[in-house]
Motif scaffolding. Sequence first.
Motif, PDB file in Angstrom:
ATOM      1  N   UNK A 605      64.042  51.956  30.498  1.00 18.97           N
ATOM      2  CA  UNK A 605      65.124  52.811  30.990  1.00 18.97           C
ATOM      3  C   UNK A 605      64.954  53.171  32.472  1.00 18.97           C
ATOM      4  N   UNK A 606      63.860  52.731  33.054  1.00 15.70           N
ATOM      5  CA  UNK A 606      63.599  53.098  34.444  1.00 15.70           C
ATOM      6  C   UNK A 606      64.066  52.001  35.391  1.00 15.70           C
ATOM      7  N   UNK A 607      64.587  52.409  36.518  1.00 13.95           N
ATOM      8  CA  UNK A 607      65.066  51.448  37.510  1.00 13.95           C
ATOM      9  C   UNK A 607      63.970  51.061  38.505  1.00 13.95           C
ATOM     10  N   UNK A 608      62.982  51.916  38.672  1.00 13.14           N
ATOM     11  CA  UNK A 608      61.950  51.680  39.683  1.00 13.14           C
ATOM     12  C   UNK A 608      60.804  50.857  39.110  1.00 13.14           C
ATOM     13  N   UNK A 609      60.943  49.532  39.107  1.00  9.64           N
ATOM     14  CA  UNK A 609      59.892  48.680  38.584  1.00  9.64           C
ATOM     15  C   UNK A 609      58.556  48.882  39.296  1.00  9.64           C
ATOM     16  N   UNK A 610      58.544  49.054  40.633  1.00 12.15           N
ATOM     17  CA  UNK A 610      57.241  49.320  41.276  1.00 12.15           C
ATOM     18  C   UNK A 610      56.581  50.581  40.727  1.00 12.15           C
ATOM     19  N   UNK A 611      57.371  51.626  40.442  1.00 13.49           N
ATOM     20  CA  UNK A 611      56.811  52.842  39.875  1.00 13.49           C
ATOM     21  C   UNK A 611      56.261  52.614  38.481  1.00 13.49           C
ATOM     22  N   UNK A 612      56.970  51.809  37.677  1.00 10.83           N
ATOM     23  CA  UNK A 612      56.481  51.471  36.340  1.00 10.83           C
ATOM     24  C   UNK A 612      55.136  50.755  36.433  1.00 10.83           C
ATOM     25  N   UNK A 613      55.057  49.784  37.349  1.00  9.58           N
ATOM     26  CA  UNK A 613      53.827  49.017  37.504  1.00  9.58           C
ATOM     27  C   UNK A 613      52.684  49.888  38.016  1.00  9.58           C
ATOM     28  N   UNK A 614      52.999  50.809  38.912  1.00  9.74           N
ATOM     29  CA  UNK A 614      51.964  51.743  39.387  1.00  9.74           C
ATOM     30  C   UNK A 614      51.414  52.561  38.227  1.00  9.74           C
ATOM     31  N   UNK A 615      52.310  53.044  37.350  1.00 12.00           N
ATOM     32  CA  UNK A 615      51.866  53.845  36.206  1.00 12.00           C
ATOM     33  C   UNK A 615      51.044  53.006  35.223  1.00 12.00           C
ATOM     34  N   UNK A 616      51.466  51.762  35.015  1.00 11.88           N
ATOM     35  CA  UNK A 616      50.705  50.892  34.127  1.00 11.88           C
ATOM     36  C   UNK A 616      49.320  50.597  34.690  1.00 11.88           C
ATOM     37  N   UNK A 617      49.255  50.369  35.992  1.00 16.33           N
ATOM     38  CA  UNK A 617      47.959  50.104  36.616  1.00 16.33           C
ATOM     39  C   UNK A 617      47.052  51.331  36.569  1.00 16.33           C
ATOM     40  N   UNK A 618      47.635  52.504  36.731  1.00 12.56           N
ATOM     41  CA  UNK A 618      46.827  53.718  36.609  1.00 12.56           C
ATOM     42  C   UNK A 618      46.213  53.801  35.213  1.00 12.56           C
ATOM     43  N   UNK A 619      46.985  53.385  34.203  1.00 11.93           N
ATOM     44  CA  UNK A 619      46.479  53.401  32.841  1.00 11.93           C
ATOM     45  C   UNK A 619      45.392  52.371  32.599  1.00 11.93           C
ATOM     46  N   UNK A 620      45.598  51.131  33.059  1.00 12.07           N
ATOM     47  CA  UNK A 620      44.584  50.096  32.834  1.00 12.07           C
ATOM     48  C   UNK A 620      43.299  50.413  33.591  1.00 12.07           C
ATOM     49  N   UNK A 621      43.433  50.973  34.789  1.00  9.89           N
ATOM     50  CA  UNK A 621      42.237  51.385  35.528  1.00  9.89           C
ATOM     51  C   UNK A 621      41.498  52.490  34.790  1.00  9.89           C
ATOM     52  N   UNK A 622      42.246  53.425  34.190  1.00  6.52           N
ATOM     53  CA  UNK A 622      41.614  54.504  33.440  1.00  6.52           C
ATOM     54  C   UNK A 622      40.884  53.965  32.211  1.00  6.52           C
ATOM     55  N   UNK A 623      41.496  53.007  31.506  1.00 10.34           N
ATOM     56  CA  UNK A 623      40.833  52.405  30.349  1.00 10.34           C
ATOM     57  C   UNK A 623      39.537  51.728  30.769  1.00 10.34           C
ATOM     58  N   UNK A 624      39.619  50.924  31.837  1.00 10.90           N
ATOM     59  CA  UNK A 624      38.425  50.231  32.316  1.00 10.90           C
ATOM     60  C   UNK A 624      37.357  51.230  32.751  1.00 10.90           C
ATOM     61  N   UNK A 625      37.780  52.294  33.423  1.00 13.08           N
ATOM     62  CA  UNK A 625      36.825  53.292  33.880  1.00 13.08           C
ATOM     63  C   UNK A 625      36.158  54.028  32.736  1.00 13.08           C
ATOM     64  N   UNK A 626      36.940  54.388  31.708  1.00 12.01           N
ATOM     65  CA  UNK A 626      36.373  55.088  30.554  1.00 12.01           C
ATOM     66  C   UNK A 626      35.355  54.197  29.856  1.00 12.01           C
ATOM     67  N   UNK A 627      35.712  52.935  29.643  1.00 12.94           N
ATOM     68  CA  UNK A 627      34.770  52.026  28.991  1.00 12.94           C
ATOM     69  C   UNK A 627      33.511  51.841  29.825  1.00 12.94           C
ATOM     70  N   UNK A 628      33.680  51.735  31.142  1.00 15.97           N
ATOM     71  CA  UNK A 628      32.534  51.491  32.007  1.00 15.97           C
ATOM     72  C   UNK A 628      31.612  52.699  32.078  1.00 15.97           C
ATOM     73  N   UNK A 629      32.195  53.893  32.034  1.00 18.19           N
ATOM     74  CA  UNK A 629      31.384  55.099  32.204  1.00 18.19           C
ATOM     75  C   UNK A 629      30.966  55.743  30.887  1.00 18.19           C
ATOM     76  N   UNK A 630      31.579  55.355  29.778  1.00 21.15           N
ATOM     77  CA  UNK A 630      31.309  56.041  28.518  1.00 21.15           C
ATOM     78  C   UNK A 630      30.509  55.218  27.514  1.00 21.15           C
ATOM     79  N   UNK A 631      30.581  53.902  27.616  1.00 23.55           N
ATOM     80  CA  UNK A 631      29.893  53.067  26.642  1.00 23.55           C
ATOM     81  C   UNK A 631      28.439  52.851  27.056  1.00 23.55           C
ATOM     82  N   UNK A 632      27.534  53.061  26.122  1.00 25.76           N
ATOM     83  CA  UNK A 632      26.122  52.789  26.358  1.00 25.76           C
ATOM     84  C   UNK A 632      25.939  51.305  26.611  1.00 25.76           C
ATOM     85  N   UNK A 633      24.995  50.984  27.481  1.00 29.18           N
ATOM     86  CA  UNK A 633      24.791  49.579  27.847  1.00 29.18           C
ATOM     87  C   UNK A 633      24.037  48.831  26.752  1.00 29.18           C
TER      88      UNK A 633
END
Length: 803
Positions: A605-633
Amino acid sequence: MAPTGVRADQQLIADAIAANGLDGLLSARDDLASLVDDEGIHFGTEGGRGWRVDPLPVVLGAEEWARLEAGLQQRARLLSLVLADLYGEQRLLASGAVPAEIVWGHPGFLHQACGVPVPRDRWLPLTATDLGRGEDGRWTVFADRTGTPAGAGYAMANRRLTSRVMGDLHHDARPARLRSYFSAMRAGLQQLSPHDGRTPRGVLLWAGASSETAYEQGFLATLLGYALVEAEDLVLREGRVWVNAPEGRTLVDVILRRVSSELADPLEFRSESQVGIAGLLESTRLGNVVTVNPLGSGVLENPALLALMPSLAPQLLGEELLLPTAQTWWCGDDSGRSHVAAHLDRLLIKPLGRGRGGETRAGWELTTDQRESLLARIEAEPWAWCAQEPLELSTTPLVTDEGVRPARFVLRCFGAQVDHSHEVLAGGLARVAADDRFRISSAEGALSKDVWVLDPEEVAETWTPTFEGGPIAIQRVGRLAPRIADNLYWLGRYVERADGAARLLRRAVDLAGDYGGRPDSRGAQVLGAVLLAGERITGLDLSSGDVGGALTLMRPAIVDQRLPGSVAHAVRKLTRAAHEVPDLMSADLWHVLGQLARTVDDAGHRRDLPGVLDDLLAGTLAVAGINNESLTRDATWAFVDAGMRIERAQRTLGVVLHTLGEDRAAVVEAQLVDAILEFSESLITHRRRSASGEGPRNPAAAAASLLVTDPANPRSAAFQVARLADDLRIAGDEELAAALSGLALTSADMEVLIEGPRRDFAHFVAAQLKELRAFSDDLVRRHLTRSAPRRAMLAGWGEGEDT
């Protein structure tokens, strides 16, 4: 009763309603809904997975709870004695105290389990009891849940969320805490271990993320510190149950099962079961493993037994039953059948077992023809039916859009045996009728409520971690079964796939906005090259041959969850992978996945595709960061990271191959280099090095060096391979790690290759990509190959089924 007409223990709820007002309570309800989404709390199968929580808790006074708790503890003791007799000496059947038809006709009675011992005579380690409170304030039991008692995890989740949203009320009320119950449960499970002299190893056996209570099972496994396993993760050897992993097997002592008894062992029970362990019953018979609750304990979920409880209590316990049961008539008795026939329109008609004859029917809701049909079925098999007097339930305040109204509710309470007593969860799970229907069921949209037990002495814990048998310690199974490793690996791959596709499409959207309407410009050539690379990597049509239509086709490539290769599809797949291994995930991950899901849902429903992609990237970066900082090696982190590294290396090589692998005009190639370095997160490094005179002067050679062979660039293929080797060593596969040295990523001279014939450069990159894909296939074969579906043997279960 206070002068206001409100009971003293309910005054704080009345005060909260007055203080918050309807707007405040509706806001609290919305906040709860958001938290439920953020934490991924759900109930039911996919497509109907809602979980709704009302902000106002059910409050029970200390005296009321003390009476209820004593009755629940007594009932747990009584049920345990009944179960022991039914699978042991069967004196109750021989004496006629329990009619044999009630037991033998119940689908939960498994004759194969007769004579199988249980550790320390603890026949019923876990219980759940459904109760209703009448208008006179008396609690009445209307069902027992003893097969795979569910709901305690949801009660804990409700407490966590309600105490946040209604923080002031929670602070003032100081309800009894819940965590001590789960400590008691863990201790009780440890005491059941059949092996002394070492720390017990426990697992929670479930049917997978498609289970309707999947959220609770993952949450419970996390609270207990148990590994969450499916049948394919386990193997039975020499009468013992093991977690099966490529690097070796780990012995299992205690299985907390969320698979029904009849499906738990396809060798003994239903042979077509794909969720059970062949030979599990024999292993328990040999005393090598303990299942909780014991196989066959579901026989107590029998409405016909409710009518017998008042007479069984004096016989088995030497005392009267403290909690009354709903008045029940068994149709196998002549007088009971006559009463049911005469009063059918005022009774609830229940089959003996939940899996037989359909669901409970309210007689007053049936048509004349339906009643006659039901009576005919009862006459044909009278032993298979019961009838129950409906309870006139008391009410609790419910927040609705129109205001706070009274709503009928039922309560599920939970017990766990530890030491020589039963610990009862202080409160439980309340379910509230969302409308005027008589039936209150989570599967039919009932709301849930937290339940607070008020304690004037503010006793924080009701159970302390001391018991005969030593300190509380449950050892988590260490090795990863292929199913678990597979989901972790693909979680990593899909996180990186979503991230990489979003970065490429974000740059393509930007280029399309500038050059999509100028197909003859150099920028349009750059756009076409980026789109062509995206098409070859994702398999999607991005209109590389007609850049004017690129924006139209890029939208589904971003937001269409059904389209393999799209960003939204990768987000959906990574979410599914996470839900398959919830016990291994950080609690923070569910909040991010909830935000990603909402972004995907809203994107259409959003017209601003760059904004959608920015939000998606913020989410994928957060997932990667949580896994990198929270999972025991350990191996858990290693497989997630390995998936990310393989995906990024393959994508990076693919981008380089499909953009720099052919000759282009120098000015076009220079702009293209900037574009691919930007969505590969390497443009700043390139500019800094160029300004200082480092690296090749040819832009294409500089980009190829930075993205392919540079061991210091965290986005280069060489860097991914080095990290992948480290991951494999953590996972214990030195041989496969050493095989990565065969790749020529760090030794190749990109400047020489770029300045020569481009087909030679393309051939080199394509060869590296091919080798990396072959390596990925080898990793999957060695570590991620899952068990093939079991072949169903002939079985005849139920009427009308082919055998």
